[in-house]
Each structure stands twice: as C-alpha cells, then as structure tokens.
Design an enzyme around this catalytic site. Structure first.
Site, mmCIF file in Angstrom:
data_model
loop_
_atom_site.group_PDB
_atom_site.id
_atom_site.type_symbol
_atom_site.label_atom_id
_atom_site.label_comp_id
_atom_site.label_asym_id
_atom_site.label_seq_id
_atom_site.Cartn_x
_atom_site.Cartn_y
_atom_site.Cartn_z
ATOM 1 C CG ASP A 57 -0.275 -0.017 2.532
ATOM 2 O OD1 ASP A 57 0.662 -0.815 2.692
ATOM 3 O OD2 ASP A 57 -0.670 0.751 3.435
ATOM 4 C CG ASP A 110 7.229 4.162 2.126
ATOM 5 O OD1 ASP A 110 7.329 2.994 2.545
ATOM 6 O OD2 ASP A 110 6.727 5.086 2.792
ATOM 7 C CD GLU A 119 4.026 0.978 7.048
ATOM 8 O OE1 GLU A 119 4.802 1.344 7.939
ATOM 9 O OE2 GLU A 119 3.737 1.703 6.079
#
EC number: 3.5.1.18
Length: 381
Positions: A71, A103, A137
């Site tokens: 995510d 990320d 997350e």
C-alpha cells in the site's frame, strides 16, 4: 528483473488499505516459482478489508522473511507528476518515478528478484525464504502485519530473522540499518471555560490563556537527552481549535492536539502522567475544567544487535564498501510488530522522496539493494 517487477507493482493503484491486485500479482509470481502461498483478508467491514500474503519456499530453519507493504499514500495532484500519472511509470535519467517507488515497492521488487535468483542458483540451500506482505501499513495497520503474524504462527510457521524493506537509508544506500524505532503518542486536550463579552471579562473565563501557558511549557520541556541509539524525545503541537468566529466574544472552550515521539526512556503511559500533571496544575490555577485523551500507535523499542543483525551489517559493508550506522530515526513502521517474534533489520532504499510528488528511485540504487539482499541470502543460507 527487479526493474520489471517494480514497474508492474507501481501500476497497481494500491492506496492504503487497498491491494488493487498488487498482492495477487506477487502471489501468482511466487507460486509459479515453487513458493507455498496463502492470501488472507482481514477486516471488520468491507471498507476496512486488508489483503495479506504469506509465501514460503522451503521448510527448514533458518526462515529468512521479507516483511513489507504494497500500500501507498495518496498520490496528490496528478498534474505535478511526470507523465501526469503517479501509477504510470516514468523512467528518465536513470531514475524510475512512481508512487511507491521507494516506499516500498522498490524494496519488494529487489527482494523478489534476489530470492528467485538465489533459489535458481542454489538448489540445495539449508533454510527457507519467505514473504509477509500487507496492504495496510500506511493506514491504521490494524488488520495487516500484526494480525498476519499471529495467523501464521498459529499455523505453525516460525520466522528466524526478518528484513523489513522500509526506505531507511539517508544519503546513500547502505549508510543506515534500523534496529529500533521511536514510540508515538497522540494527545487531545479540551479546556472548558465560560464564554462572555470581551468588554466584561470578569463575567467570563477565557480558556485560551490557560491553553497558551500549557502549550508553552509542554513545548519547552526537555524530556531527555537522548541515548546511544535514540535522539531526544520531542513534542510537537499539531492543531489548535477555537470554535469562535466573532471578535467580541470570549470563547467557551478550546482544543489542542499534540504528538510526542519518544525513545526507550519512556512509555506512552509515563508520558501521559507527566503531561497531565502540567495540565492539571495550570487548569487549577485558571479555574477551568479539562479533558485529556491520549492514544499510542507504537511504543519505542531497541534490539541488541544479534549475530544475524551483525552478519547483515557485514554484508552491507562488504557489498557496498560503506559501514552502516545502526539507527532508530524516523517514524513508526511494522517492525514494531515483527520484533515480538524474531530479530530484524529495516533496510531499504533512500527515504528522501518517500510520500512526495515525483517519488523516485535511482536504478543504480535498486542494483545496490538487490546485491545486498542476494549476498545476505548467500551468507546466511
């Protein structure tokens, strides 16, 4: 192959807590290469449903697990991105642009490539390689890694060492390995006074002077001096609200929010007690009522560098010719859940462009990360 994997992963609009097919893509890829895989969906309602994956190759110890998340945060204004699309890869000047590039889809792509190449080149290695991935997350982190870890342990799996692929490096790949994280606690303070006309302050009780005094003291308090691995704990005011749009009315109430990022000298509970003592003292002096609420998403933690952590650091140093620093800087991560099960390192790409418009990673950095992951598997398995 890591470039192709990354391009594919970026194309999924997996804004937290949605997978948008990213986890299913990884599941299919790993299954094709002999991994035993299981997708689990956790969540109380459809809007909160989170997709999780556990995939493992081998059944012997040690089990080296890559822990990560597919995510990403919201992409922002599309017009400011290369190609006007954060989910359509733009490759320019040796860089790959796209939401999640650092990320943390880049790290996932590198460990995918490293593990599959390792399995291909080493048919009789002694341990196991696994992936634990989630689509939650960046959000609440309620039904993701935390719940999936409990599930796989209930199924009899055990992880001996984990690599969490967060973007941990500061200036160059290899300069930092995270072995702990600061804790985080959020506060909401409401102070109730008595409204009235500004011309008759003696008939009212303005809550704002009390709030100003409290916030001034809280923001100037020295919580600690830091430790060997942690910087000083810090308090930041994040919001102040006064429901009063009239210039000649003393407000009845005011509210402030603030956050403390803290090291292992504190807990959320001890900080809450310290904060409330200050609030109570000033509210008594100003004769106002208050309500203080707090919630913590993570306590601080630090690991003593185990043999495997030291081995990982040696691999980084030998591979990249740079000595990594053990660090605890940055925000919270799913490492706070993993540390309850096994020793771990957090090691990934540069953190500089994470969550930003035109998030990108250098292709040369992907190669370095791939090399570290591959060499560590060679060393440990």
């Amino acid at each position: 192959m890591y470039i192709n994997y990354l391009k594919d992963l970026i194309s999924f609009k997996s804004v937290t807590p949605k997978s948008d097919g990213a986890i299913e893509y990884i599941n299919d890829l790993l299954k094709q290469h002999g991994f035993k895989t299981e997708i689990k969906i956790f969540g109380d309602s459809k809007s909160e449903q989170v997709t999780n994956l556990y995939a493992v190759f081998g059944s012997n110890e040690p089990n080296i697990c890559f822990v990560g998340h597919v995510d990403v945060v919201l992409e922002g204004n599309h017009e400011l991105w290369h190609n006007a699309s954060p989910f359509k890869v733009s490759q320019q000047d040796g860089k790959i642009y796209g939401r999640g590039a650092v990320d943390m889809k880049g790290a996932i792509a590198c460990f995918l490539a490293a593990s599959l190449d390792f399995i291909k080149n080493n048919t009789d290695f002694k341990g196991s390689i696994s992936f634990l991935l989630t689509s939650d997350e960046e959000g609440k982190a309620k039904h993701g890694t935390k719940e999936m870890l409990q599930y796989i342990y209930d199924q009899g799996y055990k992880i001996n060492f984990a690599i969490v692929g967060e973007p941990t490096c500061e200036k160059e790949i290899g300069d930092a390995i995270k072995i702990g994280r600061r804790g985080s606690v959020n506060f909401k303070l409401n102070i109730e006074g008595l409204s009235g006309h500004v011309a008759y302050p003696h008939k009212a009780n303005n809550p704002l002077p009390c709030l100003i005094i409290i916030l001034n003291e809280l923001t100037n308090i020295k919580l600690d001096e830091g430790t060997e691995f942690f910087q000083r704990s810090n308090l930041e005011v994040t919001n102040i609200e006064v429901s009063n749009n009239t210039s000649n009315v003393i407000p009845a109430s005011t509210e402030a929010s603030f956050n403390i990022r803290f090291n292992n000298l504190h807990s959320a509970e001890t900080l809450a007690k310290q904060v409330e003592e200050i609030i109570k003292q000033h509210c008594k002096e100003y004769k106002v009522d208050y309500k203080l609420e707090y919630s913590s998403s993570a306590e601080s933690f630090i690991q003593n560098p185990s043999d495997k952590i030291k081995e990982f650091a040696k691999v980084v140093e030998h591979t990249l010719k740079i000595k990594p620093e053990f660090s605890t800087s940055g925000g919270t991560s799913d490492a706070r859940f993993v540390k309850n099960y096994c020793p771990l390192v957090e090691f990934g790409l540069l953190s500089e462009t994470a969550h930003k418009i035109n998030e990108y990673t250098k292709i040369s950095d992907l190669q370095k990360l791939y090399d570290v992951y591959y060499n560590f598997l060679m060393e440990i398995l």
